[in-house]
Write an enzyme that holds these catalytic residues in place. Structure first.
Site, PDB file in Angstrom:
ATOM      1  N   TYR A 240       0.838  -1.190   0.000  1.00  0.00           N
ATOM      2  CA  TYR A 240       0.000   0.000   0.000  1.00  0.00           C
ATOM      3  C   TYR A 240       0.879   1.247   0.000  1.00  0.00           C
ATOM      4  CZ  TYR A 240      -3.821  -3.113   1.411  1.00  0.00           C
ATOM      5  OH  TYR A 240      -4.753  -4.120   1.472  1.00  0.00           O
TER       6      TYR A 240
ATOM      7  N   TYR B 216     -17.742  -1.590   2.143  1.00  0.00           N
ATOM      8  CA  TYR B 216     -16.636  -2.299   1.487  1.00  0.00           C
ATOM      9  C   TYR B 216     -15.505  -2.486   2.484  1.00  0.00           C
ATOM     10  CZ  TYR B 216     -12.708  -3.219  -1.676  1.00  0.00           C
ATOM     11  OH  TYR B 216     -11.611  -3.774  -2.292  1.00  0.00           O
TER      12      TYR B 216
ATOM     13  N   LEU C  69      -8.673  -6.568   6.665  1.00  0.00           N
ATOM     14  CA  LEU C  69      -8.925  -7.142   7.980  1.00  0.00           C
ATOM     15  C   LEU C  69      -7.763  -8.069   8.286  1.00  0.00           C
ATOM     16  CD1 LEU C  69     -10.570  -7.877  10.493  1.00  0.00           C
ATOM     17  CD2 LEU C  69     -11.917  -9.438   9.096  1.00  0.00           C
ATOM     18  N   GLY C  70      -7.060  -7.792   9.373  1.00  0.00           N
ATOM     19  CA  GLY C  70      -5.903  -8.605   9.719  1.00  0.00           C
ATOM     20  C   GLY C  70      -5.727  -8.707  11.221  1.00  0.00           C
TER      21      GLY C  70
ATOM     22  N   ILE D 287     -10.408 -12.461  17.590  1.00  0.00           N
ATOM     23  CA  ILE D 287     -10.163 -11.037  17.346  1.00  0.00           C
ATOM     24  C   ILE D 287     -10.763 -10.605  16.002  1.00  0.00           C
ATOM     25  CG2 ILE D 287      -8.431  -9.216  17.232  1.00  0.00           C
ATOM     26  CD1 ILE D 287      -8.610 -10.677  19.926  1.00  0.00           C
ATOM     27  N   GLY D 288     -10.588 -11.440  14.966  1.00  0.00           N
ATOM     28  CA  GLY D 288     -11.158 -11.102  13.662  1.00  0.00           C
ATOM     29  C   GLY D 288     -12.672 -10.981  13.719  1.00  0.00           C
ATOM     30  N   SER D 289     -13.325 -11.904  14.424  1.00  0.00           N
ATOM     31  CA  SER D 289     -14.780 -11.848  14.564  1.00  0.00           C
ATOM     32  C   SER D 289     -15.209 -10.621  15.362  1.00  0.00           C
ATOM     33  CB  SER D 289     -15.297 -13.120  15.238  1.00  0.00           C
ATOM     34  OG  SER D 289     -15.178 -14.228  14.364  1.00  0.00           O
TER      35      SER D 289
ATOM     36  N   HIS E 213     -13.022  -8.153  -1.411  1.00  0.00           N
ATOM     37  CA  HIS E 213     -12.281  -8.942  -2.390  1.00  0.00           C
ATOM     38  C   HIS E 213     -11.240  -9.769  -1.644  1.00  0.00           C
ATOM     39  CE1 HIS E 213     -13.405  -5.331  -4.998  1.00  0.00           C
ATOM     40  NE2 HIS E 213     -14.141  -6.335  -5.406  1.00  0.00           N
TER      41      HIS E 213
ATOM     42  N   ASN F  79      -6.449 -17.713  -0.854  1.00  0.00           N
ATOM     43  CA  ASN F  79      -6.454 -17.424   0.580  1.00  0.00           C
ATOM     44  C   ASN F  79      -7.595 -18.181   1.269  1.00  0.00           C
ATOM     45  OD1 ASN F  79      -6.158 -16.364   3.101  1.00  0.00           O
ATOM     46  ND2 ASN F  79      -6.225 -14.221   2.473  1.00  0.00           N
TER      47      ASN F  79
ATOM     48  N   GLU G 129     -16.998 -17.223   4.980  1.00  0.00           N
ATOM     49  CA  GLU G 129     -18.134 -18.117   4.738  1.00  0.00           C
ATOM     50  C   GLU G 129     -18.793 -18.530   6.052  1.00  0.00           C
ATOM     51  OE1 GLU G 129     -16.595 -21.263   2.287  1.00  0.00           O
ATOM     52  OE2 GLU G 129     -16.924 -20.116   0.427  1.00  0.00           O
TER      53      GLU G 129
END
Length: 208
Positions: free
Chosen positions: A56, A115, A119-120, A130-132, A156, A161, A169
């Protein structure tokens, strides 16, 4: 977008080692959530360079740590950023061509859409929820009464991955489209998928 993980197969582990590995490294109750600020730029840049294969530009880090256009939320544990979600709300009519068709034409005329750019989670703290926690915070933000025009959230992801794909999902995101050669990573073209979930009464064009 992008939960990027690199899985390496190692030697067979004993039962005790597997049990030890399953013990959470931290509790989500001990994690604080806060929005990014300009002072976070270098820390966030270091994390993203470790997490993601995409480079980035500096301007992107300046934007997500200072502009109110972004929902840029950090998960902080022991005063250190261990997770991050960056998203923005866009008018549906201004989406790129490849992202059209997520909503029915009639619904999309005056709708907005969320959008997820990134997410990391720090590799030491994965598999701790943590992601949830970060994704739930975004969904809660977009399902308030004042944001009723936001009818879907999409992202995207690289087709390779599998960790990220399974994560989304499990959270109710569905595959919308295949994007050949969507990513350019270190001079090589890589395929991507678009995944979407619907909120605030939104639905796909194919809903009967």
């Amino acid at each position: 977008m992008r939960l990027y993980h690199h899985n390496h197969l190692g030697p067979t582990k004993t039962e005790d080692q597997l049990k030890a590995k399953s013990v959470p490294l931290c509790s989500v109750n001990d994690v604080q959530l806060r929005f990014l600020c300009p002072d976070d730029l270098e820390e966030v840049r270091t994390l993203c360079q470790d997490w993601f294969p995409i480079d980035y530009p500096l301007s992107w880090y300046e934007d997500i740590t200072s502009s109110t256009r972004f929902f840029a939320l950090a998960a902080v544990y022991n005063l250190t950023i261990i997770g991050l979600i960056v998203a923005e709300i866009k008018p549906y009519g201004k989406l790129n061509k490849e992202d059209r068709g997520i909503l029915s034409e009639s619904m999309g005329r005056d709708a907005d859409i969320g959008y997820i750019l990134s997410l990391g989670v720090h590799r030491k703290y994965r598999q701790n929820g943590i992601g949830s926690l970060l994704l739930d915070s975004l969904i809660n933000h977009l399902t308030t009464a004042e944001r009723h025009k936001v009818k879907a959230i999409f992202l995207h992801v690289l087709t390779t991955n599998q960790t990220a794909i399974l994560f989304y999902e499990r959270r109710g995101f569905v595959l919308h489209s295949f994007l050949p050669y969507y990513y350019s990573i270190r001079g090589k073209c890589k395929d991507g998928f678009t995944y979407v979930t619907y909120i605030n009464g939104g639905h796909s064009p194919w809903t009967l």
